[in-house]
Design a protein around this motif. Sequence first.
Motif, PDB file in Angstrom:
ATOM      1  N   UNK A 128     -56.934  37.901 -21.790  1.00  0.00           N
ATOM      2  CA  UNK A 128     -56.088  37.009 -21.127  1.00  0.00           C
ATOM      3  C   UNK A 128     -56.008  35.724 -22.097  1.00  0.00           C
ATOM      4  N   UNK A 129     -54.739  35.109 -22.017  1.00  0.00           N
ATOM      5  CA  UNK A 129     -54.426  33.901 -22.973  1.00  0.00           C
ATOM      6  C   UNK A 129     -53.772  32.550 -21.935  1.00  0.00           C
ATOM      7  N   UNK A 130     -54.044  31.672 -22.382  1.00  0.00           N
ATOM      8  CA  UNK A 130     -53.299  30.502 -21.666  1.00  0.00           C
ATOM      9  C   UNK A 130     -53.242  29.382 -22.562  1.00  0.00           C
ATOM     10  N   UNK A 131     -52.230  28.440 -22.242  1.00  0.00           N
ATOM     11  CA  UNK A 131     -52.178  26.981 -22.903  1.00  0.00           C
ATOM     12  C   UNK A 131     -51.422  26.131 -22.000  1.00  0.00           C
ATOM     13  N   UNK A 137     -48.562  24.975 -17.037  1.00  0.00           N
ATOM     14  CA  UNK A 137     -49.728  25.923 -17.443  1.00  0.00           C
ATOM     15  C   UNK A 137     -49.281  27.305 -17.690  1.00  0.00           C
ATOM     16  N   UNK A 138     -49.182  27.896 -18.792  1.00  0.00           N
ATOM     17  CA  UNK A 138     -48.789  29.317 -18.849  1.00  0.00           C
ATOM     18  C   UNK A 138     -50.136  30.294 -19.005  1.00  0.00           C
ATOM     19  N   UNK A 139     -50.282  31.257 -18.141  1.00  0.00           N
ATOM     20  CA  UNK A 139     -51.266  32.257 -18.326  1.00  0.00           C
ATOM     21  C   UNK A 139     -50.641  33.640 -18.339  1.00  0.00           C
ATOM     22  N   UNK A 140     -51.531  34.406 -19.115  1.00  0.00           N
ATOM     23  CA  UNK A 140     -51.165  35.978 -19.007  1.00  0.00           C
ATOM     24  C   UNK A 140     -52.332  36.751 -19.224  1.00  0.00           C
ATOM     25  N   UNK A 141     -52.501  37.714 -18.162  1.00  0.00           N
ATOM     26  CA  UNK A 141     -53.593  38.540 -18.031  1.00  0.00           C
ATOM     27  C   UNK A 141     -53.516  39.899 -18.646  1.00  0.00           C
ATOM     28  N   UNK A 142     -52.374  40.142 -19.211  1.00  0.00           N
ATOM     29  CA  UNK A 142     -52.058  41.385 -19.641  1.00  0.00           C
ATOM     30  C   UNK A 142     -51.036  42.227 -19.038  1.00  0.00           C
ATOM     31  N   UNK A 143     -50.977  41.712 -17.732  1.00  0.00           N
ATOM     32  CA  UNK A 143     -50.053  42.362 -16.891  1.00  0.00           C
ATOM     33  C   UNK A 143     -48.936  41.464 -16.438  1.00  0.00           C
ATOM     34  N   UNK A 144     -49.128  40.262 -16.432  1.00  0.00           N
ATOM     35  CA  UNK A 144     -48.043  39.296 -15.698  1.00  0.00           C
ATOM     36  C   UNK A 144     -48.224  38.040 -16.424  1.00  0.00           C
ATOM     37  N   UNK A 145     -47.071  37.262 -16.665  1.00  0.00           N
ATOM     38  CA  UNK A 145     -47.146  36.012 -17.118  1.00  0.00           C
ATOM     39  C   UNK A 145     -46.919  34.810 -15.842  1.00  0.00           C
ATOM     40  N   UNK A 146     -47.641  34.086 -15.743  1.00  0.00           N
ATOM     41  CA  UNK A 146     -47.694  33.076 -14.760  1.00  0.00           C
ATOM     42  C   UNK A 146     -47.355  31.669 -15.239  1.00  0.00           C
ATOM     43  N   UNK A 147     -46.646  30.790 -14.644  1.00  0.00           N
ATOM     44  CA  UNK A 147     -46.386  29.506 -14.988  1.00  0.00           C
ATOM     45  C   UNK A 147     -46.786  28.591 -13.543  1.00  0.00           C
ATOM     46  N   UNK A 148     -47.761  27.536 -13.943  1.00  0.00           N
ATOM     47  CA  UNK A 148     -47.805  26.571 -12.785  1.00  0.00           C
ATOM     48  C   UNK A 148     -47.518  25.096 -13.167  1.00  0.00           C
ATOM     49  N   UNK A 149     -46.776  24.716 -12.603  1.00  0.00           N
ATOM     50  CA  UNK A 149     -46.215  23.440 -12.968  1.00  0.00           C
ATOM     51  C   UNK A 149     -46.765  22.111 -12.779  1.00  0.00           C
ATOM     52  N   UNK A 150     -46.495  21.198 -13.716  1.00  0.00           N
ATOM     53  CA  UNK A 150     -47.197  20.088 -13.766  1.00  0.00           C
ATOM     54  C   UNK A 150     -46.466  19.070 -12.813  1.00  0.00           C
ATOM     55  N   UNK A 151     -46.795  18.075 -12.021  1.00  0.00           N
ATOM     56  CA  UNK A 151     -45.787  17.162 -11.369  1.00  0.00           C
ATOM     57  C   UNK A 151     -45.484  16.273 -12.381  1.00  0.00           C
ATOM     58  N   UNK A 152     -46.152  15.989 -13.462  1.00  0.00           N
ATOM     59  CA  UNK A 152     -45.763  14.741 -14.422  1.00  0.00           C
ATOM     60  C   UNK A 152     -45.032  15.458 -15.231  1.00  0.00           C
ATOM     61  N   UNK A 153     -44.628  16.574 -15.501  1.00  0.00           N
ATOM     62  CA  UNK A 153     -43.661  16.946 -16.513  1.00  0.00           C
ATOM     63  C   UNK A 153     -42.609  18.099 -15.917  1.00  0.00           C
ATOM     64  N   UNK A 154     -42.732  18.591 -14.959  1.00  0.00           N
ATOM     65  CA  UNK A 154     -41.694  19.581 -14.610  1.00  0.00           C
ATOM     66  C   UNK A 154     -40.551  18.949 -13.925  1.00  0.00           C
ATOM     67  N   UNK A 155     -39.239  19.707 -14.240  1.00  0.00           N
ATOM     68  CA  UNK A 155     -38.154  19.372 -13.674  1.00  0.00           C
ATOM     69  C   UNK A 155     -38.046  19.582 -12.083  1.00  0.00           C
TER      70      UNK A 155
END
Length: 282
Positions: A128-131, A137-155
């Motif tokens: 797994x990778x994330x940044x 925050x972007x996360x990847x577990x090898x099968x799916x990519x997930x995005x979890x939004x930050x209230x301070x930056x997301x549109x």
Amino acid sequence: MGDVLAGFHAAWEFESDSVLIRFERGIRTPKLFQALGERRIPLEAIAGVTLTPGKRGTVVLHAVPRAGADPLMEAAAGQLKEGGDPYRLVLPADRETLAEYYADELRAALTEDAEPPERYLVAPPEAPLNFKAYDGKASFDGKAVSFRWFWTGASSAKWKAGDQSFPVTGLSGVEWRSPEVFEGHLRLLRREPATAQPAQADQDPAAVVFGLGYGPVHESLPFAASVLAAVRASGPTPVTAAPRRDPADIADRIRHLGELHQAGLVTDEEFTTKKAELLAEL
């Protein structure tokens, strides 16, 4: 060959069928190299070898990667600076003769097949990778990519869409734009989007944007390469090119770029480069 050639920030071990690159973890070593640790490059993944003079009394041994052989370089799409290219070994000039010997040995061992291979020949960074991006925050577990939004930056568009998860089987590729240039981002390209993806990454729920120290190269590029490799393994050859934009949107982006340039927030070189990139998308 079985010998080791040590340079600045890395050492190359030459084997009969590959080159094992071990990167140093020193304070002056580029962070991307430190993140990669070591990489085994099969000889069939190398298209050519050059040895050229470098800066300040150095020489540079460069193993030119074969197109489509390395997901990291395919995701980078030519955006890495010379000092951050993992296929370049910088050596003191007094090792030029030794470097020339290894360059000749490598050339003799290479094949003449220049066509892109059907599969990646160089292993991608492991999940797994994330940044952290600027807006989520972007996360990847090898099968799916997930995005979890930050209230301070997301549109508002991303907040309205909610947190996202994209199985690699539904993707056709990735688009990585370096955080070191204007409009850096990571965008997932979908095979069959229900609607056309927004041109601007900050409005696209399938993208995260970089900036202000978020999404650095040593985190976001290995992430993009790992996703790209998983996409290729799941189906047809992935793509890394962005869809063409609407001319009106291009005009708006150039106008906005000009405003940033006039305000001194974008240099002359950055303005010229980015304007050319935008015009090329017409």
